[in-house]
Design a protein around this motif. Structure first.
Motif, PDB file in Angstrom:
ATOM      1  N   ALA A 143     -28.443  16.282   3.319  1.00 27.32           N
ATOM      2  CA  ALA A 143     -27.788  17.582   3.471  1.00 27.32           C
ATOM      3  C   ALA A 143     -26.910  17.607   4.708  1.00 27.32           C
ATOM      4  CB  ALA A 143     -28.826  18.698   3.546  1.00 27.32           C
ATOM      5  N   ALA A 202     -23.753  16.182   3.749  1.00 28.39           N
ATOM      6  CA  ALA A 202     -23.115  17.152   2.845  1.00 28.39           C
ATOM      7  C   ALA A 202     -22.187  16.497   1.820  1.00 28.39           C
ATOM      8  CB  ALA A 202     -22.341  18.190   3.660  1.00 28.39           C
ATOM      9  N   THR A 219     -19.082  18.409   0.690  1.00 29.35           N
ATOM     10  CA  THR A 219     -18.154  18.530   1.810  1.00 29.35           C
ATOM     11  C   THR A 219     -17.431  17.217   2.045  1.00 29.35           C
ATOM     12  OG1 THR A 219     -19.548  20.208   2.863  1.00 29.35           O
ATOM     13  CG2 THR A 219     -17.953  19.086   4.260  1.00 29.35           C
ATOM     14  N   LEU A 253     -28.791  21.166  -1.809  1.00 29.79           N
ATOM     15  CA  LEU A 253     -28.378  19.779  -1.981  1.00 29.79           C
ATOM     16  C   LEU A 253     -28.341  19.383  -3.450  1.00 29.79           C
ATOM     17  CD1 LEU A 253     -27.684  16.998  -0.855  1.00 29.79           C
ATOM     18  CD2 LEU A 253     -30.135  16.558  -0.626  1.00 29.79           C
ATOM     19  N   GLU A 292     -25.264  20.965  -5.154  1.00 25.42           N
ATOM     20  CA  GLU A 292     -23.971  20.391  -4.809  1.00 25.42           C
ATOM     21  C   GLU A 292     -23.827  18.975  -5.372  1.00 25.42           C
ATOM     22  OE1 GLU A 292     -23.222  18.789  -0.670  1.00 25.42           O
ATOM     23  OE2 GLU A 292     -24.882  20.152  -0.211  1.00 25.42           O
ATOM     24  N   CYS A 293     -24.932  18.231  -5.442  1.00 30.88           N
ATOM     25  CA  CYS A 293     -24.870  16.900  -6.054  1.00 30.88           C
ATOM     26  C   CYS A 293     -24.537  17.003  -7.536  1.00 30.88           C
ATOM     27  CB  CYS A 293     -26.189  16.157  -5.855  1.00 30.88           C
ATOM     28  SG  CYS A 293     -26.454  15.560  -4.171  1.00 30.88           S
ATOM     29  N   SER A 313     -22.623  23.923   0.758  1.00 31.63           N
ATOM     30  CA  SER A 313     -22.774  22.567   1.286  1.00 31.63           C
ATOM     31  C   SER A 313     -22.540  22.552   2.789  1.00 31.63           C
ATOM     32  CB  SER A 313     -21.782  21.635   0.585  1.00 31.63           C
ATOM     33  OG  SER A 313     -21.766  20.351   1.184  1.00 31.63           O
TER      34      SER A 313
END
Length: 504
Positions: A28, A31, A34, A166, A169-170, A301
Motif C-alpha cells: 500500500a 500504491a 498511483t 489495496l 486498486e489492484c 490509493s
C-alpha cells in the motif's frame, strides 16, 4: 483530542500483525494504482524510453539482493526504528543516529508530498463530477484529518483499511491490463516494451530514478517488527513477497500501457494525458462507470499510501523517543490502542505546517510539493538501503555463530551495497529528470542535499550524545531489548544481556 482519550503506555502492542498485514502495509505504501497512473506515465513522458517497463524487473532483482541480508538480520533486530537499529548495530551508533535522521527526512518527505497529489486529484474529481471547486489545500487538509485519526487507532485496524483499499486498486490495475492487452494499438501485441535493447538506451537514468521511487515503501516491514506475531519469519517473508509482487506487477502493467498506446506513442500519450491514459482506456473499452470507479480508487490509493507512510514515521519517532535520542515524550504509545500516539501527532503537526506553507506561497501541489518531495524521498531511501546492506555485513562479521549462510551474511549484502550505490549515483546525477524545465536549476542539487544535511546533523547529534549523554548513547538501537522483547524468538543463539555486538 484529550490525553484521557489516548492514555499513554511505554510500548507498542505485541503480536497484532501477521505476514498478510505487513504485505498490505508495504504494498500500500508503494500504491500500485498511483504508480501506474502517476509514476509510469511520468516515466514514459519524461524519459521517452520505450523499454522502461523492464526496469521494474531489473530493480526488483537489486531489491531482492537487498532483502536477503535485510531479512536475515531481521531475525535478530526487532525495533520500530528499523533502518536506524540495523545501521546502529552493524556500523555504529552515531551512524545509526545519522540513518534515523535520513529516514525521518525521507519518509516525511514522501508522506507530506502525497498530500499535494491527493489535494490536486481529489479537487479535480470533485470539480468535474460534482462542480465543487475548492483550493487543493482544502482537500489535502481533509485527507490529513482522516490519516491523523487513523494513525491514533490500533495498527491492525489500519492494516484492515489498507487491505480493503489495496485489493480494490489492484483489481482496477488488472482491469486496465486486461483492457490494454485485449485492445492493442495496431491490432497486435508487441513485446518491444520489454526488450533489453530498448531499455538500455536514451533516458535510462530518468527511468531508474523514477522506477526506484515507485518501490519506496517495500522496505518498511521492519518498522512493525515489534508488533508482529513471529519476528523471526514475518518481516522476511513479507519483504520477499512485496518485492516479487510489486516488481512483476509494475513491469507487466507498464508494458500493458505500451501495448495500449503502441510503444512508439507511449511518450506522447503520457505527456499529453498523464493518468488520463489509464482512465481514458478504461472509459473507452470498459465503460465510464468502471473508469469513474478506477478514478476513485486512484484517489484512495494515494490515501492508503499517506496512511502507510504516516504509520512508518510515527514508529521511527517512537523508537527514537524511547531511546532518548529525541525527546522522551515521543516514545509513548496509547494504552488502549498500542499506537505510537505522540509520534503520530507530531508527524501530523509537521505535515499540516508544510502543506499550509506551500499553499500560502502559492506553489503547485504536484509540480512543486509532490515532485520535489518525492525526489528527496527516493534519494534518502536508496541511501538508507545502501547503508543497511553495509550494516548487514558488519553485523554478521561480529556475530559468527548462527544458521545464516555466506550468501546471506556477505555475498548478497555486498552485491546489494554496490548495486544500490550505483543507483544512488544515477539518481542524484539525473535528479533534474524529476523536475520541470522551469524549476530553478539550483534545486537539482539543493533538494538531494536535504538528505545529506539530515545525515550530517544526525552524525553531529550522535557525537553530542556520545560526549554528553553516554548512557543514552550506549542504548542506541537496543530499545526493544530494554523493554523485554521476547529474546528466545528473536535471538536463538544464547547471548549475554545485550546480544548485539558493541559498536562505537
Amino acid at each position: 483530542m484529550s490525553a484521557d482519550e489516548f492514555p499513554l503506555d511505554s510500548g507498542l502492542r505485541r503480536g497484532r500483525l501477521g505476514t498478510a498485514h505487513l504485505v498490505f502495509f508495504t504494498v500500500a505504501a508503494s500504491a500500485p494504482l498511483t504508480v501506474l497512473g502517476g509514476g509510469v506515465t511520468t516515466m514514459y513522458a519524461v524519459s521517452g524510453n520505450v523499454g522502461a517497463a523492464l526496469s521494474y524487473l531489473l530493480l526488483a532483482v537489486v531489491l531482492g539482493l537487498f532483502a536477503v541480508g535485510y531479512a536475515a538480520m531481521s531475525k535478530y533486530v526487532a525495533n520500530a526504528g528499523a533502518f536506524y537499529a540495523y545501521i546502529a548495530n552493524g556500523i555504529g551508533r552515531s551512524a545509526g543516529v545519522a540513518g534515523s535522521f535520513i529516514a525521518l527526512a525521507a519518509y516525511n518527505a514522501i508522506q507530506i508530498g502525497l498530500y499535494g497529489l491527493f489535494g490536486a486529484i481529489f479537487g479535480d474529481f470533485m470539480a468535474t463530477k460534482f462542480s465543487v471547486e475548492l483550493d487543493w489545500w482544502v482537500w489535502a487538509l481533509v485527507s490529513w484529518a482522516v490519516v491523523g485519526v487513523l494513525g491514533l487507532l490500533q495498527v491492525d485496524l489500519n492494516a484492515t483499511v489498507l487491505a480493503i483499499l489495496l485489493v480494490l486498486e489492484c483489481v482496477a490495475v488488472v482491469i486496465f491490463d486486461v483492457v490494454a492487452l485485449g485492445n492493442p494499438a495496431g491490432g497486435s501485441i508487441t513485446l518491444d516494451g520489454l526488450a533489453p535493447g530498448n531499455l538500455f538506451a536514451a533516458g535510462l537514468g530518468a527511468v531508474l530514478a523514477l522506477g526506484i521511487a515507485s518501490f519506496t515503501g517495500f522496505e518498511s516491514g521492519a518498522i512493525y517488527s515489534e508488533e508482529v506475531k513471529d519476528p523471526r519469519t514475518t518481516v522476511a517473508r513479507a519483504t520477499y513477497i512485496t518485492v516479487a509482487f510489486t516488481g512483476l506487477f509494475y513491469a507487466f502493467s507498464a508494458w500493458a500501457l505500451t501495448v495500449s498506446t503502441g510503444p512508439q506513442n507511449a511518450q506522447a500519450a503520457s505527456a499529453e494525458a498523464g493518468p488520463g491514459v489509464i482512465f481514458g482506456a478504461l472509459a473507452e473499452h470498459a465503460g465510464t462507470t468502471v473508469a469513474d470507479i478506477a478514478n476513485v480508487l486512484f484517489i484512495t490509493s494515494v490515501l492508503a499510501a499517506l496512511l502507510s507512510f504516516h504509520n512508518g514515521v510515527a514508529r521511527y519517532l517512537f523508537a527514537l523517543g524511547r531511546e532518548r535520542v529525541l525527546p522522551a515524550f515521543l516514545g509513548r504509545a496509547g494504552r488502549r490502542t498500542g499506537a505510537p500516539v505522540s509520534g503520530s501527532l507530531t508527524q501530523s503537526v509537521l505535515a499540516v505546517v508544510v502543506v499550509l506553507a506551500f499553499a500560502w506561497a502559492g506553489r503547485d501541489p504536484i509540480i512543486d510539493l509532490f515532485t520535489w518531495f518525492s525526489g528527496v524521498s527516493a534519494v534518502g531511501v536508496v541511501l538508507l538501503m545502501t547503508l543497511t546492506s553495509a550494516a548487514v555485513v558488519g553485523y554478521f562479521r561480529s556475530r559468527r555463530s548462527g544458521p545464516e549462510t555466506a550468501w546471506q551474511r556477505v555475498v548478497a549484502p555486498v552485491a546489494a551495497t554496490v548495486s544500490l550505490l550505483l543507483i544512488l549515483v544515477v539518481l542524484v546525477v539525473n535528479f533534474d529528470a524529476l523536475l520541470t524545465p522551469d524549476t530553478p536549476p539550483a534545486l537539482r542539487w539543493l533538494l538531494p542535499a536535504i538528505v545529506l544535511l539530515a545525515a550530517a546533523v544526525g552524525l553531529a547529534w550522535g557525537a553530542v550524545l556520545r560526549a554528553n549523554h553516554p548512557e543514552v548513547y550506549a542504548g542506541i538501537g537496543r530499545g526493544a531489548i530494554e523493554e523485554g522483547l521476547p529474546e528466545p524468538s528473536l535471538h536463538p543463539t544464547p547471548a549475554p544481556a545485550h546480544p548485539y555486538p558493541a559498536r562505537r
